[in-house]
Design an enzyme around this catalytic site. Structure first.
Site, PDB file in Angstrom:
ATOM      1  N   GLY A  19     -22.578  41.835 -21.219  1.00 35.03           N
ATOM      2  CA  GLY A  19     -23.229  40.694 -21.843  1.00 35.03           C
ATOM      3  C   GLY A  19     -24.005  41.090 -23.091  1.00 35.03           C
ATOM      4  O   GLY A  19     -24.292  42.266 -23.332  1.00 35.03           O
ATOM      5  N   LEU A  21     -27.156  40.655 -23.987  1.00 32.96           N
ATOM      6  CA  LEU A  21     -28.451  41.279 -23.764  1.00 32.96           C
ATOM      7  C   LEU A  21     -28.301  42.670 -23.161  1.00 32.96           C
ATOM      8  O   LEU A  21     -29.002  43.614 -23.565  1.00 32.96           O
ATOM      9  CB  LEU A  21     -29.312  40.392 -22.861  1.00 32.96           C
ATOM     10  CG  LEU A  21     -30.713  40.918 -22.547  1.00 32.96           C
ATOM     11  CD1 LEU A  21     -31.506  41.191 -23.820  1.00 32.96           C
ATOM     12  CD2 LEU A  21     -31.454  39.939 -21.643  1.00 32.96           C
ATOM     13  N   ASP A  41     -22.035  43.966  -7.782  1.00 33.75           N
ATOM     14  CA  ASP A  41     -21.877  42.515  -7.862  1.00 33.75           C
ATOM     15  C   ASP A  41     -23.158  41.881  -7.338  1.00 33.75           C
ATOM     16  O   ASP A  41     -23.451  41.919  -6.143  1.00 33.75           O
ATOM     17  CB  ASP A  41     -20.672  42.075  -7.028  1.00 33.75           C
ATOM     18  CG  ASP A  41     -20.345  40.595  -7.213  1.00 33.75           C
ATOM     19  OD1 ASP A  41     -21.265  39.813  -7.533  1.00 33.75           O
ATOM     20  OD2 ASP A  41     -19.175  40.222  -7.029  1.00 33.75           O
ATOM     21  N   ALA A  64     -26.127  36.901 -15.123  1.00 40.19           N
ATOM     22  CA  ALA A  64     -26.318  35.509 -14.719  1.00 40.19           C
ATOM     23  C   ALA A  64     -24.994  34.770 -14.800  1.00 40.19           C
ATOM     24  O   ALA A  64     -24.055  35.221 -15.454  1.00 40.19           O
ATOM     25  CB  ALA A  64     -27.350  34.818 -15.616  1.00 40.19           C
ATOM     26  N   THR A  66     -23.569  31.926 -16.609  1.00 36.27           N
ATOM     27  CA  THR A  66     -24.022  31.240 -17.822  1.00 36.27           C
ATOM     28  C   THR A  66     -23.062  30.168 -18.329  1.00 36.27           C
ATOM     29  O   THR A  66     -23.321  29.583 -19.384  1.00 36.27           O
ATOM     30  CB  THR A  66     -24.258  32.259 -18.948  1.00 36.27           C
ATOM     31  OG1 THR A  66     -23.055  32.995 -19.184  1.00 36.27           O
ATOM     32  CG2 THR A  66     -25.386  33.218 -18.583  1.00 36.27           C
ATOM     33  N   TYR A 130     -26.448  24.574 -13.762  1.00 37.93           N
ATOM     34  CA  TYR A 130     -26.854  25.878 -14.291  1.00 37.93           C
ATOM     35  C   TYR A 130     -28.377  25.974 -14.361  1.00 37.93           C
ATOM     36  O   TYR A 130     -28.974  26.940 -13.863  1.00 37.93           O
ATOM     37  CB  TYR A 130     -26.247  26.086 -15.678  1.00 37.93           C
ATOM     38  CG  TYR A 130     -26.962  27.148 -16.490  1.00 37.93           C
ATOM     39  CD1 TYR A 130     -26.797  28.504 -16.207  1.00 37.93           C
ATOM     40  CD2 TYR A 130     -27.821  26.793 -17.535  1.00 37.93           C
ATOM     41  CE1 TYR A 130     -27.471  29.474 -16.946  1.00 37.93           C
ATOM     42  CE2 TYR A 130     -28.485  27.752 -18.275  1.00 37.93           C
ATOM     43  CZ  TYR A 130     -28.309  29.088 -17.976  1.00 37.93           C
ATOM     44  OH  TYR A 130     -28.982  30.034 -18.703  1.00 37.93           O
ATOM     45  N   LYS A 134     -30.965  28.361 -12.102  1.00 38.77           N
ATOM     46  CA  LYS A 134     -31.864  29.314 -12.757  1.00 38.77           C
ATOM     47  C   LYS A 134     -33.311  29.045 -12.359  1.00 38.77           C
ATOM     48  O   LYS A 134     -34.088  29.990 -12.120  1.00 38.77           O
ATOM     49  CB  LYS A 134     -31.706  29.233 -14.277  1.00 38.77           C
ATOM     50  CG  LYS A 134     -30.405  29.781 -14.808  1.00 38.77           C
ATOM     51  CD  LYS A 134     -30.269  31.292 -14.612  1.00 38.77           C
ATOM     52  CE  LYS A 134     -31.150  32.082 -15.566  1.00 38.77           C
ATOM     53  NZ  LYS A 134     -30.942  33.552 -15.431  1.00 38.77           N
TER      54      LYS A 134
END
Length: 296
Positions: A19, A21, A41, A64, A66, A130, A134
């Site tokens: 990803g 980040l 995982d 995450a 996303t 989503y 979160k």
């Protein structure tokens, strides 16, 4: 305050590897060990075994679910990656006195006009699956680990991946006109800026706990962001970019998006001395990487 360890040579374990980040975190610090899904995982594997193997001093969760639209039809998977898995990881960190940092989203707010900029104490009201998973993840993490630090951020971008930025640049490269919404507003976050904020927090012998907001610079709509990118990319395009501002009704989607999720990040500055980033300074770096040259 988090009673984290003082051994600066112990690894920083990042959950996630490919990803935006996660890549930025690994690029900025040699002590980072990044674990992709093939190694761990988050939704299924035992975090205790992972921590006992790597023995980190701190864990940064950059993984995450996303896919905002996809989550509408895949709530179980979204909940596993955004809530259940991070909470189990946070609990395992707490049991081993390992610091835990987690990245959340501005989408926990409904973006009602006139409510932003949002402080951490503002009422949340997620509009889609989503965002709800979160937000549930935030609550579950803090229930499992009262020393955890959760950093909410918005619109993360870098030079690679399937981001909004690369989608619009692909269209511009092909000479296609664009329609971009101008009624969704937040703060773009350049991935290296956000990574630096997280690594600064990770380096602290003491850090605040709870939920904080990260601000990536000044506010913008998706249209503003697209225009800024197009201006920088113009020297590399075969024709003049054409970008039209439209409202969200022009693009019906499975998941409703909040309109204005500007975040107030004063608390992070007060508690940890971390100021806002500058996405407008990062954007030329991203364009330069894409076209393999520096844009002055």
């Amino acid at each position: 305050m988090t009673p984290d360890r003082t051994d600066a040579d112990a690894p920083i374990l990042v959950i996630g590897r490919t990803g935006q980040l996660a890549r930025a975190l690994a690029a900025q610090n040699d002590a980072v060990t990044a674990c992709g899904r093939d190694q761990f995982d988050l939704a299924q594997h035992d975090p205790a075994a992972l921590l006992d193997h790597h023995r980190p001093r701190i864990v940064i969760n950059a993984a995450a679910y996303t896919d905002v639209n996809g989550a509408e039809n895949d709530e179980l998977a979204a909940h596993a990656l955004n809530c259940t898995g991070p909470a189990r990881l946070a609990a395992a960190c707490k049991a081993r006195d390992v610091g835990f940092l987690h990245v959340s989203t501005d989408y926990v707010f409904d973006g009602t006009p006139g409510q932003a900029p949002y402080a951490e104490t503002a009422a949340t009201n997620p509009l889609n699956v989503y965002a709800r998973t979160k937000h549930e993840g935030e609550q579950a993490i803090l229930d499992a680990n009262d020393t955890a630090l959760i950093l909410r951020a918005a619109w993360i971008f870098d030079a690679r991946g399937g981001s909004f930025l690369n989608a619009i640049l692909n269209r511009l490269d092909q000479g296609q006109p664009l329609k971009v919404v101008d009624d969704q507003i937040s703060t773009p976050s350049w991935a290296p800026d956000l990574a630096q904020a997280l690594l600064t927090l990770a380096a602290r012998t003491k850090r605040p706990s709870g939920v904080f907001h990260y601000k990536g610079g000044d506010y913008a709509s998706w249209y503003d962001f697209a225009r800024a990118a197009a201006e920088l990319a113009r020297p590399h395009l075969n024709c003049e970019p054409v970008i039209e501002a439209v409202d969200s009704s022009a693009f019906p989607q499975a998941a409703e998006r909040p309109k204005d999720t500007r975040l107030d990040a004063q608390a992070l500055l007060d508690a940890a001395g971390i100021d806002a980033g500058d996405w407008r300074a990062g954007l030329p770096e991203v364009i330069a990487q894409r076209y393999e040259q520096r844009i002055g």
